[in-house]
Design an enzyme around this catalytic site. Structure first.
Site, PDB file in Angstrom:
ATOM      1  N   ASP A   1       0.843  -1.195   0.000  1.00  0.00           N
ATOM      2  CA  ASP A   1       0.000   0.000   0.000  1.00  0.00           C
ATOM      3  C   ASP A   1       0.877   1.242   0.000  1.00  0.00           C
ATOM      4  OD1 ASP A   1      -0.978   0.614   3.448  1.00  0.00           O
ATOM      5  OD2 ASP A   1       0.875  -0.227   2.655  1.00  0.00           O
ATOM      6  N   PRO A   2       0.314   2.416  -0.324  1.00  0.00           N
ATOM      7  CA  PRO A   2       1.120   3.629  -0.445  1.00  0.00           C
ATOM      8  C   PRO A   2       1.745   4.039   0.888  1.00  0.00           C
ATOM      9  CG  PRO A   2      -1.051   3.901  -1.466  1.00  0.00           C
ATOM     10  CD  PRO A   2      -1.095   2.637  -0.673  1.00  0.00           C
TER      11      PRO A   2
END
EC number: 3.2.2.27
Length: 359
Positions: free
Chosen positions: A162-163
Site C-alpha cells: 500500500d502507499p
C-alpha cells in the site's frame, strides 16, 4: 509536475469473465450500451521464464479459463465519452476520478471493472474516507501510474503493497516518493543492490522519485492504491486488491496475445502469490528457448528481509540482459539522480538504435 495527456483510444480491449456478473446498472437501473461487443474466448498455456535468486527455470502457465474481447473502438471515437454517456448521473459522479485521470491507453481495458459491485463499494468507501480523513496519495495521483506508464509501453512490473502513509510521500508509484522526500528504507536497499550491479549507479538517498523508471515502461503498482494518513494497510481488503490483480491479469493476457515482452520483478510473498495465482506456481523444466514473459523473485528489500536473499540477486542487470540480448529491446536505465545515467545501458541502447537505422 505531471501533465495528463489524452492518448488514442483504439487500444485492444480485453475482458475476462467466467460467468455473467451483476453490474451497477442493476442497482441504478441504467441502460446497457447497445454497442457492447461480444466476448471471444482466449487461450492460455504459454510458457515463460522464471528467475529465483539467479536460477533460470522454464515454467508452464496453468490453463486459466478466460475470455478476451479483441474488438477495438471505432476509429476517432473516445472510449471515455462513449462510456460516460451510458452511466447514470450518480455513477458518473462516483467514477469521475477514473474518467478524468486514468490514461486513455488503460481506460478501455479497465472500464468493465468500474461497474462491478465490488468496485462501486470500494469507491464509496474511499470517497467517505476522503471526506472524513486525510487519504494518500492525493486524488490526482491515485492513477498516476497509468499516465506515466501507458498500457502498451509496460515492459517491467514491480508490485508493492500500500502507499506510504505520511505527508509528501505517496504519488501513485510503488516504492517511489515525491521530491524532496528522501528514499525510504526499502528504496535505500534497492539502491544498494543497484550499486552492486552497476558500479556507476549514483547512490543518493536524498532522491526517492522513480518517475524515470515509470517513463521507460516500469509499472510501479501497489496492490492497494490508497491509504489513510498514518495508518498503514487501512485501505487493504476493501477491493483494491481485486482491481490491481485484474490490472496484472490484463497485462498478461495482452502480452500472451501479442508476444510483447513482459517482466515481473516480484519482491516478497505477497507479490509472488499474486502473480502465481495468474501464471501458476513455478516448476523446473528444460529448454534453451524462452518466450516473452519473464518472472524474477526474491525476498522484499525491507531491512527486515533484504539480507536473506535480496542483495546479490543481480536481477536488474539480468532484466536488461534479457531485454537486450534475447528480446532485441532497449535496456532500462535504472539511474534515479537527475542528470545521471548508466553508461553500459546508454551504449547498448545507442547500438540498438543505430542497428535499427541501418538499411
Amino acid at each position: 509536475m505531471w501533465c495528463m495527456r489524452r492518448l488514442p483510444t483504439n487500444s485492444v480491449m480485453t475482458v475476462a469473465r467466467k460467468r455473467k456478473q451483476t453490474t451497477i446498472e442493476d442497482f441504478f437501473g441504467t441502460k446497457k450500451s447497445t454497442n457492447e461487443a461480444p466476448n471471444k474466448k482466449g487461450k492460455s498455456g504459454a510458457t515463460f521464464m522464471t528467475i529465483t535468486n539467479g536460477a533460470a527455470i522454464k515454467t508452464e502457465t496453468k490453463a486459466v479459463a478466460k475470455e478476451a474481447n479483441t474488438d477495438k473502438y471505432p476509429a476517432n471515437s473516445n472510449a471515455k465519452d462513449v462510456y460516460s454517456k451510458n452511466l447514470s448521473s450518480n455513477l458518473r459522479t462516483l467514477l469521475s476520478l477514473e474518467l478524468e485521470t486514468i490514461d486513455d491507453s488503460w481506460f478501455p481495458h479497465l472500464m468493465d471493472e468500474f461497474k462491478k459491485p465490488y468496485f462501486v463499494k470500494l469507491k464509496q468507501f474511499v470517497t467517505k474516507e476522503q471526506a472524513d480523513h486525510t487519504v494518500f496519495p492525493p486524488a490526482k495521483d491515485i492513477y498516476s501510474w497509468t499516465r506515466l506508464t501507458p498500457f502498451n509501453k509496460v515492459k517491467v512490473v514491480i508490485i508493492g503493497q500500500d502507499p506510504y502513509h505520511n505527508f509528501n510521500q505517496a504519488h501513485g508509484l510503488a516504492f517511489s516518493v515525491k521530491p524532496p522526500t528522501p528514499a525510504p528504507p526499502s528504496l535505500k536497499n534497492i539502491y544498494k543492490e543497484l550499486k552492486q550491479e552497476y558500479p556507476d549507479f549514483v547512490e543518493d538517498n536524498k532522491v526517492g522519485d522513480l518517475t524515470h523508471w515509470a517513463s521507460q515502461g516500469v509499472l510501479l503498482l501497489n496492490t492497494s492504491l490508497t491509504v489513510r494518513a498514518h495508518n498503514a494497510n487501512s485501505h487493504s481488503k476493501h477491493g483494491w486488491e481485486t482491481f490491481t490483480k485484474r490490472v496484472v491479469q490484463l497485462l498478461i493476457q495482452d502480452r500472451e496475445a501479442d508476444g510483447k515482452s513482459l517482466v515481473f520483478l516480484l519482491w516478497g510473498n505477497n507479490a509472488i502469490k499474486l502473480v502465481e495465482s495468474l501464471l501458476g506456481s513455478t516448476s523446473v523444466g528444460s529448454g534453451s528457448k524462452y518466450p516473452n514473459i519473464m518472472v524474477m523473485k526474491s525476498v522484499h528489500p525491507s531491512p527486515l528481509s533484504a539480507s536473506r536473499g535480496f542483495f546479490g540477486t543481480n536481477h536488474f542487470k539480468m532484466i536488461n540482459d534479457w531485454l537486450y540480448n534475447t528480446r532485441g529491446e532497449k535496456m532500462i536505465d535504472w539511474s534515479v539522480v537527475p542528470g545521471t545515467s548508466l553508461r553500459e545501458v546508454q551504449e547498448a541502447n545507442a547500438r540498438l538504435e543505430s542497428e535499427s537505422k541501418d538499411p
